[in-house]
Design an enzyme around this catalytic site. Sequence first.
Site, PDB file in Angstrom:
ATOM      1  N   CYS A 196       0.813  -1.197   0.000  1.00  0.00           N
ATOM      2  CA  CYS A 196       0.000   0.000   0.000  1.00  0.00           C
ATOM      3  C   CYS A 196       0.849   1.250   0.000  1.00  0.00           C
ATOM      4  O   CYS A 196       1.983   1.236   0.469  1.00  0.00           O
ATOM      5  CB  CYS A 196      -0.878   0.018   1.241  1.00  0.00           C
ATOM      6  SG  CYS A 196      -1.895  -1.447   1.371  1.00  0.00           S
ATOM      7  N   ARG A 225       2.873   1.126  -5.465  1.00  0.00           N
ATOM      8  CA  ARG A 225       2.887   0.318  -4.241  1.00  0.00           C
ATOM      9  C   ARG A 225       1.614  -0.492  -4.054  1.00  0.00           C
ATOM     10  O   ARG A 225       1.534  -1.352  -3.184  1.00  0.00           O
ATOM     11  CB  ARG A 225       3.074   1.233  -3.034  1.00  0.00           C
ATOM     12  CG  ARG A 225       4.353   2.018  -3.051  1.00  0.00           C
ATOM     13  CD  ARG A 225       4.442   2.915  -1.851  1.00  0.00           C
ATOM     14  NE  ARG A 225       4.587   2.157  -0.632  1.00  0.00           N
ATOM     15  CZ  ARG A 225       5.752   1.789  -0.113  1.00  0.00           C
ATOM     16  NH1 ARG A 225       6.861   2.139  -0.713  1.00  0.00           N
ATOM     17  NH2 ARG A 225       5.819   1.100   0.987  1.00  0.00           N
ATOM     18  N   TRP A 264      -3.382  -2.597  -2.382  1.00  0.00           N
ATOM     19  CA  TRP A 264      -3.421  -3.899  -3.040  1.00  0.00           C
ATOM     20  C   TRP A 264      -3.884  -4.874  -1.979  1.00  0.00           C
ATOM     21  O   TRP A 264      -3.263  -5.017  -0.930  1.00  0.00           O
ATOM     22  CB  TRP A 264      -2.044  -4.296  -3.590  1.00  0.00           C
ATOM     23  CG  TRP A 264      -2.139  -5.491  -4.491  1.00  0.00           C
ATOM     24  CD1 TRP A 264      -1.920  -6.792  -4.161  1.00  0.00           C
ATOM     25  CD2 TRP A 264      -2.496  -5.495  -5.873  1.00  0.00           C
ATOM     26  NE1 TRP A 264      -2.115  -7.604  -5.239  1.00  0.00           N
ATOM     27  CE2 TRP A 264      -2.475  -6.834  -6.302  1.00  0.00           C
ATOM     28  CE3 TRP A 264      -2.851  -4.504  -6.780  1.00  0.00           C
ATOM     29  CZ2 TRP A 264      -2.783  -7.198  -7.617  1.00  0.00           C
ATOM     30  CZ3 TRP A 264      -3.156  -4.865  -8.079  1.00  0.00           C
ATOM     31  CH2 TRP A 264      -3.106  -6.199  -8.478  1.00  0.00           C
ATOM     32  N   ASN A 269      -0.695   0.787   6.148  1.00  0.00           N
ATOM     33  CA  ASN A 269       0.172   0.039   5.247  1.00  0.00           C
ATOM     34  C   ASN A 269       0.821  -1.043   6.104  1.00  0.00           C
ATOM     35  O   ASN A 269       1.557  -0.732   7.028  1.00  0.00           O
ATOM     36  CB  ASN A 269       1.233   0.995   4.687  1.00  0.00           C
ATOM     37  CG  ASN A 269       2.250   0.293   3.833  1.00  0.00           C
ATOM     38  OD1 ASN A 269       1.981  -0.769   3.302  1.00  0.00           O
ATOM     39  ND2 ASN A 269       3.427   0.888   3.709  1.00  0.00           N
ATOM     40  N   GLY A 270       0.529  -2.310   5.809  1.00  0.00           N
ATOM     41  CA  GLY A 270       1.095  -3.396   6.609  1.00  0.00           C
ATOM     42  C   GLY A 270       0.061  -4.461   6.886  1.00  0.00           C
ATOM     43  O   GLY A 270      -0.966  -4.541   6.204  1.00  0.00           O
ATOM     44  N   GLU A 275      18.656 -13.947 -12.593  1.00  0.00           N
ATOM     45  CA  GLU A 275      18.074 -12.614 -12.656  1.00  0.00           C
ATOM     46  C   GLU A 275      17.191 -12.457 -13.904  1.00  0.00           C
ATOM     47  O   GLU A 275      16.093 -11.907 -13.836  1.00  0.00           O
ATOM     48  CB  GLU A 275      19.186 -11.553 -12.619  1.00  0.00           C
ATOM     49  CG  GLU A 275      18.747 -10.120 -12.738  1.00  0.00           C
ATOM     50  CD  GLU A 275      17.672  -9.716 -11.735  1.00  0.00           C
ATOM     51  OE1 GLU A 275      17.423 -10.430 -10.756  1.00  0.00           O
ATOM     52  OE2 GLU A 275      17.041  -8.665 -11.978  1.00  0.00           O
ATOM     53  N   LYS A 330      13.067 -11.673 -13.810  1.00  0.00           N
ATOM     54  CA  LYS A 330      12.584 -10.467 -14.479  1.00  0.00           C
ATOM     55  C   LYS A 330      11.479 -10.833 -15.472  1.00  0.00           C
ATOM     56  O   LYS A 330      10.440 -10.201 -15.534  1.00  0.00           O
ATOM     57  CB  LYS A 330      13.757  -9.801 -15.200  1.00  0.00           C
ATOM     58  CG  LYS A 330      13.699  -8.328 -15.295  1.00  0.00           C
ATOM     59  CD  LYS A 330      14.368  -7.591 -14.173  1.00  0.00           C
ATOM     60  CE  LYS A 330      13.920  -8.048 -12.811  1.00  0.00           C
ATOM     61  NZ  LYS A 330      14.655  -7.499 -11.712  1.00  0.00           N
ATOM     62  N   GLU A 384       8.172 -12.140 -13.665  1.00  0.00           N
ATOM     63  CA  GLU A 384       7.343 -11.201 -12.914  1.00  0.00           C
ATOM     64  C   GLU A 384       6.564 -10.235 -13.792  1.00  0.00           C
ATOM     65  O   GLU A 384       5.470  -9.840 -13.436  1.00  0.00           O
ATOM     66  CB  GLU A 384       8.156 -10.447 -11.856  1.00  0.00           C
ATOM     67  CG  GLU A 384       9.166  -9.474 -12.388  1.00  0.00           C
ATOM     68  CD  GLU A 384       9.943  -8.776 -11.263  1.00  0.00           C
ATOM     69  OE1 GLU A 384       9.357  -8.452 -10.236  1.00  0.00           O
ATOM     70  OE2 GLU A 384      11.159  -8.557 -11.453  1.00  0.00           O
ATOM     71  N   HIS A 397      20.842 -33.484 -15.842  1.00  0.00           N
ATOM     72  CA  HIS A 397      20.489 -34.292 -14.677  1.00  0.00           C
ATOM     73  C   HIS A 397      18.990 -34.305 -14.425  1.00  0.00           C
ATOM     74  O   HIS A 397      18.551 -34.510 -13.291  1.00  0.00           O
ATOM     75  CB  HIS A 397      21.267 -33.799 -13.448  1.00  0.00           C
ATOM     76  CG  HIS A 397      22.743 -33.949 -13.627  1.00  0.00           C
ATOM     77  ND1 HIS A 397      23.368 -35.178 -13.622  1.00  0.00           N
ATOM     78  CD2 HIS A 397      23.714 -33.045 -13.903  1.00  0.00           C
ATOM     79  CE1 HIS A 397      24.659 -35.015 -13.850  1.00  0.00           C
ATOM     80  NE2 HIS A 397      24.898 -33.722 -14.041  1.00  0.00           N
ATOM     81  N   LYS A 454       6.255  -3.519  -4.626  1.00  0.00           N
ATOM     82  CA  LYS A 454       7.633  -3.043  -4.741  1.00  0.00           C
ATOM     83  C   LYS A 454       8.392  -3.288  -3.456  1.00  0.00           C
ATOM     84  O   LYS A 454       9.565  -3.606  -3.467  1.00  0.00           O
ATOM     85  CB  LYS A 454       7.600  -1.546  -5.066  1.00  0.00           C
ATOM     86  CG  LYS A 454       8.963  -0.924  -5.265  1.00  0.00           C
ATOM     87  CD  LYS A 454       9.557  -1.341  -6.592  1.00  0.00           C
ATOM     88  CE  LYS A 454      10.972  -0.869  -6.777  1.00  0.00           C
ATOM     89  NZ  LYS A 454      11.688  -1.690  -7.752  1.00  0.00           N
TER      90      LYS A 454
HETATM   91  C1  F6R Z   1      12.397  -8.191  -8.697  1.00  0.00           C
HETATM   92  C2  F6R Z   1      12.387  -7.418  -7.468  1.00  0.00           C
HETATM   93  C3  F6R Z   1      12.335  -8.134  -6.168  1.00  0.00           C
HETATM   94  C4  F6R Z   1      13.177  -7.389  -5.122  1.00  0.00           C
HETATM   95  C5  F6R Z   1      12.991  -8.045  -3.741  1.00  0.00           C
HETATM   96  C6  F6R Z   1      13.863  -7.399  -2.691  1.00  0.00           C
HETATM   97  O1  F6R Z   1      12.498  -7.372  -9.812  1.00  0.00           O
HETATM   98  O2  F6R Z   1      12.388  -6.208  -7.492  1.00  0.00           O
HETATM   99  O3  F6R Z   1      12.737  -9.452  -6.300  1.00  0.00           O
HETATM  100  O4  F6R Z   1      14.518  -7.440  -5.513  1.00  0.00           O
HETATM  101  O5  F6R Z   1      11.657  -7.942  -3.354  1.00  0.00           O
HETATM  102  O6  F6R Z   1      13.566  -6.045  -2.531  1.00  0.00           O
HETATM  103  P1  F6R Z   1      14.585  -5.059  -1.866  1.00  0.00           P
HETATM  104  O7  F6R Z   1      15.769  -4.964  -2.746  1.00  0.00           O
HETATM  105  O8  F6R Z   1      13.853  -3.772  -1.732  1.00  0.00           O
HETATM  106  O9  F6R Z   1      14.952  -5.666  -0.531  1.00  0.00           O
END
Ligand code: F6R
Length: 610
Positions: A5, A30, A78, A102-103, A483, A487, A490, A506, A605
């Site tokens: 949020c 958010r 959200w 928020n939480g 990575e 990407k 998601e 394997h 995020k």
């Molecule tokens: C993927 C992404 C997440 C963050 C993860 C950690 O693109 O952004 O996997 O890397 O949630 O977030 P932080 O770096 O804020 O601890």
Amino acid sequence: MFDRCGIIGFTGDCDAKDILLGGLRTLEYRGYDSAGIAFFSEGKIKTIKTVGKVDCLCDKVATEVEDATTCGIGHTRWATHGGVTDTNSHPHTFGNVTLIHNGIIENYQELANELAKEGKKPVSQTDTEIAAMVIDSEYEGEPYEAIKKACDRLDGAYGFCIMFADRPGEIYSIRNGSPLVATYAPETGAIIASDMVALISYSKDYFVLPEQKIAKLTKEGIVVTDLSGAPFEPEMLHVNWDVAAARKDGYEYFMLKEIHEQPQALMKTITPRIVDDLPDFTTDGIGDDIFAGIDRVVIVGCGTAMHAGLVGKAMIEKLAGVLTSVEIASEFRYANPILSDKTLVIAISQSGETADTLAAIRLAKEKNAKTLSVVNVKGSTIARESDYVLYTHAGPEIAVASTKAYTVQLAAMYLIAFRMAYINKTVSDEAIKGLIKCLRRVPKDVEKMLKYDAQIENISNILNKAENLFFIGRGLDYALSCEGSIKLKEISYIHSEAYAAGELKHGTISLITDNIPVIAIATQNHVYGKTISNVKEVRSRGANVILITNEGVSVDPALCDHQITLPRMDDRFAPFSAAVVLQFIAYYASVHRGLNVDQPRNLAKSVTVE
Ligand code: F6R
């Protein structure tokens, strides 16, 4: 569970509606399934909320509200507790209390049962309304007392903005876990929000509301006190980016803008840490004592940040010769890890608020390990709780998928590895200077990669019909595969897996059939031939191969459908360039599917609860 949020509160001399709605637009990343505001109007609190994006709320406010207001709170949600409905949207009011949150309140069911015994029933299914009810039940005209008593009863993470019906013009805030930053701009008023992006139009100076302190906002200013009412002076911070950084600036999505911001972000992160061609953390206040006498490094993080740790591990082990492991923070915290005062725990986090990573740092400190965090958001909880912090300078990252924050995390890990190697004398000073020279070149290398945009847009068409695909690579290329895979998943919702190329045979190779896309990364010279053998294995089983190599290697054209060649460089620095390719692949896969690149479903995020 996720914290998804964005919250904002404003009181001052301007029209609060404009400030709240403008702020919610910047915070929409958010949470984006419903939004609402509440404000004082003719002495009473009025609430407007709706399912949908902030745009829907703006329409509703434009048609339903004529009166001006100078004090209010706003929320973009959200859903976690309770479905996506108007009723479950914030703000929530009970009795005298109107609240945004928020939480997650973990003991909300228990509290709801207690309140039910008093004959009090919520109208929504949210934990937030229960929190409003608890605060109201403790309210006898004294906000501080009510907040203190209520917080004693609440378990979980929260950032609250609270208005009391009989206290027009006042907003009270408190937080536990969830972030809140605030500023007072004399020409505008007092403003508090989940993220600095909502404040930047008004001030570059701000403070992080410390946990379990109460901020009282009035049009005259912000007063912070501890729970007993004693005044508290929060530390003022300053951001070195401006309002343009929080806007799309003509790009279709924030993610594309943020990919393009990487050369600058890398430059800002790398340059201040180089003195006399050697890595130097003096201006960060990081003394060499943190690296001295260390026999083990443990890197913790989540998702993309953890993937940056995989690259960091390879560099630290190779250059500084210190045994290093990378741990998923959510596992680490419950694994009873073996740590000592000779262990250095490095936490990597863009937001600096990720609950699991924070818990990992707290655990490390409990077990006497030294702690260093690599964090992008100044003053964030992880930064404040670590012994030392190395800030990355990516500026605000708005797109949910991390791009520029990842490459600057890589740069920070390279600098740490170089400094450790320098102190441990595992690499000659001349060789370190050579590595620094390469690192200095990285922003330019990444700039060149931005020109690959059109080529990769075209190549990404191969993924249009894909339902599953694989990323393969060895060594640093495997770390990059992890990575690339997250990407893509998601933001395009295509299922993919990252595999160490040698591990395919394997079991996993049974999934390689005709036309399954395989993105093979082969930038590491010492295992190049081995990776190419694995590419041959998947190719002969019908895979559509996108092959990423360095310039200058000759590849049999029959081996792949598309080859992407990275400009010539020391292969230890290839992760920076390869990351850009993978970011573009994910970006265009998402765009081609017509998805919302910046706001993928189910994701937040900043994940500040478990
Ligand atoms: C993927 C992404 C997440 C963050 C993860 C950690 O693109 O952004 O996997 O890397 O949630 O977030 P932080 O770096 O804020 O601890």
